[in-house]
Design an enzyme around this catalytic site. Structure first.
Site, PDB file in Angstrom:
ATOM      1  N   LYS A  27       0.841  -1.104   0.094  1.00  0.00           N
ATOM      2  CA  LYS A  27      -0.059  -0.017   0.007  1.00  0.00           C
ATOM      3  C   LYS A  27       0.873   1.436  -0.080  1.00  0.00           C
ATOM      4  CE  LYS A  27       0.908   1.258   4.683  1.00  0.00           C
ATOM      5  NZ  LYS A  27       1.554   2.373   4.700  1.00  0.00           N
ATOM      6  N   PRO A 115       8.934  -4.374  -0.078  1.00  0.00           N
ATOM      7  CA  PRO A 115      10.211  -3.832   0.784  1.00  0.00           C
ATOM      8  C   PRO A 115      10.042  -4.225   2.154  1.00  0.00           C
ATOM      9  CG  PRO A 115       9.604  -2.313  -0.821  1.00  0.00           C
ATOM     10  CD  PRO A 115       8.631  -3.145  -0.830  1.00  0.00           C
ATOM     11  N   VAL A 116      10.901  -4.790   2.991  1.00  0.00           N
ATOM     12  CA  VAL A 116      10.589  -4.994   4.420  1.00  0.00           C
ATOM     13  C   VAL A 116      10.968  -3.748   5.019  1.00  0.00           C
ATOM     14  CG1 VAL A 116      11.900  -6.209   6.233  1.00  0.00           C
ATOM     15  CG2 VAL A 116      11.431  -7.470   4.101  1.00  0.00           C
ATOM     16  N   ALA A 117      10.010  -3.361   5.893  1.00  0.00           N
ATOM     17  CA  ALA A 117      10.409  -2.216   7.014  1.00  0.00           C
ATOM     18  C   ALA A 117      10.571  -1.167   5.951  1.00  0.00           C
ATOM     19  CB  ALA A 117      11.493  -2.373   7.804  1.00  0.00           C
ATOM     20  N   GLY A 119       7.659   1.020   4.869  1.00  0.00           N
ATOM     21  CA  GLY A 119       6.494   1.906   4.778  1.00  0.00           C
ATOM     22  C   GLY A 119       5.424   1.348   3.738  1.00  0.00           C
ATOM     23  N   MET A 120       5.392   0.191   3.131  1.00  0.00           N
ATOM     24  CA  MET A 120       4.425  -0.149   2.307  1.00  0.00           C
ATOM     25  C   MET A 120       3.812  -1.442   2.909  1.00  0.00           C
ATOM     26  SD  MET A 120       6.507   0.127  -1.233  1.00  0.00           S
ATOM     27  CE  MET A 120       4.945   0.359  -2.456  1.00  0.00           C
ATOM     28  N   ALA A 121       3.856  -1.698   4.049  1.00  0.00           N
ATOM     29  CA  ALA A 121       3.099  -2.606   4.853  1.00  0.00           C
ATOM     30  C   ALA A 121       3.242  -4.109   4.403  1.00  0.00           C
ATOM     31  CB  ALA A 121       1.469  -2.276   4.828  1.00  0.00           C
ATOM     32  N   GLY A 123       4.765  -6.448   6.082  1.00  0.00           N
ATOM     33  CA  GLY A 123       4.328  -7.526   6.807  1.00  0.00           C
ATOM     34  C   GLY A 123       2.971  -7.652   7.121  1.00  0.00           C
ATOM     35  N   SER A 124       2.143  -6.594   7.019  1.00  0.00           N
ATOM     36  CA  SER A 124       0.755  -6.453   7.230  1.00  0.00           C
ATOM     37  C   SER A 124       0.246  -7.452   6.063  1.00  0.00           C
ATOM     38  CB  SER A 124       0.036  -5.042   7.013  1.00  0.00           C
ATOM     39  OG  SER A 124       0.600  -4.442   8.377  1.00  0.00           O
ATOM     40  N   ASP A 157      -2.606  -1.706   9.911  1.00  0.00           N
ATOM     41  CA  ASP A 157      -2.795  -1.828   8.367  1.00  0.00           C
ATOM     42  C   ASP A 157      -3.301  -3.005   8.013  1.00  0.00           C
ATOM     43  OD1 ASP A 157      -1.721   0.860   8.292  1.00  0.00           O
ATOM     44  OD2 ASP A 157       0.428   0.076   8.030  1.00  0.00           O
TER      45      ASP A 157
END
Ligand code: C5P
Length: 319
Positions: A27, A115-117, A119-121, A123-124, A157
């Site tokens: 996102k 991408p990990v960590a 800001g594009m969620a 993990g969510s 998120d």
């Protein structure tokens, strides 16, 4: 990817298929207004999410009774993803099993592109994918509102990662209402290998003065209007992120990335969520490629990825 034929089986007494593959999207926050931190440590938000075509794929496979939740991760940034119960996808499978009375036996495999960590969620997205995949694999058949409630327990998120498309998020960002959105929007994302910690970005936001005199966050009507009209230029002008200052404080090099995107004709450029990914809105897919090439040539990103939005939320693509 090779397709696995569906084989009916029984897991925890529930009829299921043996393998389910789910695709979940990244996102970008088109607008992110952040209020004053509450007693629970969360900030009230008024945000507009858009799901974009950068996807993680998660496969859930039936596992032997008593084997628990196993996880393997491959793809972009996989080496920095935890494989134990710190992983949101593992937590999602355990939560769904607990609430539905199913034994939590499943082998999860995630192929990362988000991408990990960043800001594009990411993990969510993986948590949303695990919820949808295990719900299908275990035949638990949760109603949509129940699935969204479980998602909200996992993280602010995660409900949007289930829902996808374009939506306003209030509360912690987990109370969703859909937004009428015309047209397709073309994005170039500039990513960094070194991620930013979301709690640290929020803490920096507070340290820099936080929400100041306007603790009630609001969605900018110009942003909603632009989306309704399919007006990419209007959207570019309305892009806004209250966390951008904090992200720049922690990663000052983002200033140059944002400026380069604008120098290359981006309709707007912002830090995505809590960063450090920079999202540049382009006029077309070719323009997005041109912005991405310029950012790469200038060394202003570790990686670039082009995408379109809106796209659907976590959904089964193979059973
Ligand atoms: O809900 P999630 O686990 O994704 O949030 C991670 C962290 O981000 C929280 O612990 C909190 O520090 C911060 N956060 C916040 N306000 C929100 C969402 C997240 O302060 N609305």
């Amino acid at each position: 990817m090779p397709t696995e034929p569906a084989r009916p089986g029984t897991v925890g007494g529930v009829t299921s298929t043996s393998t389910v593959r789910v695709r979940a999207a990244a996102k970008v926050n088109l607008g992110l207004a952040v209020g004053r931190v509450g007693a629970d440590g969360y900030h009230p938000l008024a945000t507009v999410f858009q799901a974009v075509s950068v996807h993680d794929d998660l496969t859930a496979a039936a596992a032997e009774p008593g084997s628990g939740v196993a996880l393997e991760v491959s793809g972009r940034g996989a080496e920095s993803v935890p494989l134990d119960a710190r992983n949101l996808a593992v937590r999602a499978a355990l939560l769904l099993a607990e609430r539905t009375g199913v034994e939590p036996d499943v082998a999860l495999s995630i192929r990362k592109a988000i991408p990990v960590a960043g800001g594009m969620a990411g993990g969510s997205a993986d948590a949303a994918a695990a919820l949808v995949a295990c719900d299908s694999l275990w035949g638990t058949g949760l109603a949509r509102p129940d699935l969204l409630d479980l998602a909200a327990e996992l993280g602010a998120d995660v409900p949007f990662a289930v829902a996808g498309n374009t939506a306003v998020g209030t509360g912690r960002g987990d109370q969703l209402s859909p937004v009428m959105c015309r047209g397709q929007y073309h994005w170039a994302f500039a990513t960094r290998r070194a991620g930013l910690s979301t709690p640290q970005v929020y803490a920096t936001f507070d340290a820099l003065g936080g929400a100041g005199a306007s603790p009630e966050p609001e969605v900018d009507p110009a942003l909603i209007q632009a989306l309704r009209a399919g007006d990419a230029e209007g959207l570019g002008a309305a892009l806004h992120n209250d966390l951008q200052h904090a992200a720049i404080e922690l990663a000052p090099e983002l200033v140059e990335t944002l400026a380069l995107a604008e120098d290359n004709g981006a309709l707007g450029a912002i830090v995505s969520g809590s960063g450090p990914t920079v999202a540049a809105l382009a006029r077309s897919s070719q323009h997005a490629l041109a912005i991405a090439a310029a950012l790469t040539a200038a060394g202003a990103a570790d990686d670039v990825v082009c995408a379109v939005g809106p796209v659907p939320g976590a959904r089964v693509v193979e059973r």
